[in-house]
Write a protein that holds these residues in place. Structure first.
Motif, short mmCIF file in Angstrom:
data_model
loop_
_atom_site.label_atom_id
_atom_site.label_comp_id
_atom_site.label_asym_id
_atom_site.label_seq_id
_atom_site.Cartn_x
_atom_site.Cartn_y
_atom_site.Cartn_z
N ARG A 1 0.83 -1.21 0.00
CA ARG A 1 0.00 0.00 0.00
C ARG A 1 0.86 1.25 0.00
NH1 ARG A 1 -1.96 4.21 2.02
NH2 ARG A 1 -4.16 4.73 1.98
N ALA B 1 0.80 4.08 -2.82
CA ALA B 1 0.46 5.44 -2.42
C ALA B 1 1.58 6.40 -2.82
CB ALA B 1 0.21 5.50 -0.91
N ARG C 1 3.66 6.08 -5.34
CA ARG C 1 3.61 6.28 -6.80
C ARG C 1 2.49 7.23 -7.20
NH1 ARG C 1 7.32 3.28 -9.62
NH2 ARG C 1 8.03 1.43 -8.53
N LEU C 2 1.45 7.28 -6.39
CA LEU C 2 0.33 8.19 -6.66
C LEU C 2 0.53 9.55 -6.01
CD1 LEU C 2 -2.65 5.71 -6.21
CD2 LEU C 2 -1.76 6.64 -8.38
N GLY C 3 1.63 9.71 -5.29
CA GLY C 3 1.92 10.97 -4.63
C GLY C 3 1.07 11.21 -3.39
N GLU C 4 0.55 10.14 -2.83
CA GLU C 4 -0.25 10.26 -1.62
C GLU C 4 0.57 9.84 -0.41
OE1 GLU C 4 -3.85 8.01 -1.98
OE2 GLU C 4 -4.47 9.04 -3.80
N PRO C 5 0.19 10.34 0.76
CA PRO C 5 0.91 9.90 1.97
C PRO C 5 0.63 8.42 2.26
CG PRO C 5 -0.97 11.31 2.54
CD PRO C 5 -0.87 11.28 1.05
#
Length: 126
Positions: free
Chosen positions: A115, A119, A121-125
């Protein structure tokens, strides 16, 4: 009682009951015409299997100590942690349960890593 009634009393489907029978977790008696019949002890055993499965144990885990299901409490729910008793049925169940818990912890850790990578790679924390 017949399979449908036993399954309902145990809180499962007839198909699940047949599967548990196939896996050796319960043995049905047969009428002369070949119909499966179950008694209250079978239903108690099936409830114990269902409770153990709901707690995260696999059919294989339960099969390891299926012979002990006859010695479990009347409520059909085994104690997973012995409380001052000598080693016995509960310690066998506890051993399997602790192994399953370790497996679940490892899977959770792996999923958490996956996860976090996704995350990131998607630029999410994470």
């Amino acid at each position: 009682m017949r399979i449908g009634d036993a399954a309902t009393a145990a809180g499962m489907t007839p198909r699940a009951l047949r599967y548990y029978e196939q896996q050796g977790l319960v043995t049905a008696r047969r009428t002369p015409s070949g119909h499966r019949v179950y008694d209250a002890e079978d239903v108690r055993r099936l409830r114990a299997v269902r409770e153990l499965r709901d707690a995260g144990l696999t059919v294989g885990d339960v099969r390891e100590f299926a012979h002990l299901l006859r010695t479990m409490p009347a409520n059909g729910v085994p104690d997973l942690i012995p409380t001052g008793r000598e080693a016995g049925p509960c310690s066998a169940v506890e051993t399997v349960a602790r192994r399953r818990l370790a497996d679940l912890d490892a899977r959770i850790e792996q999923l958490s890593l996956l996860r976090a990578r996704l995350a990131a790679r998607l630029g999410e924390p994470a």
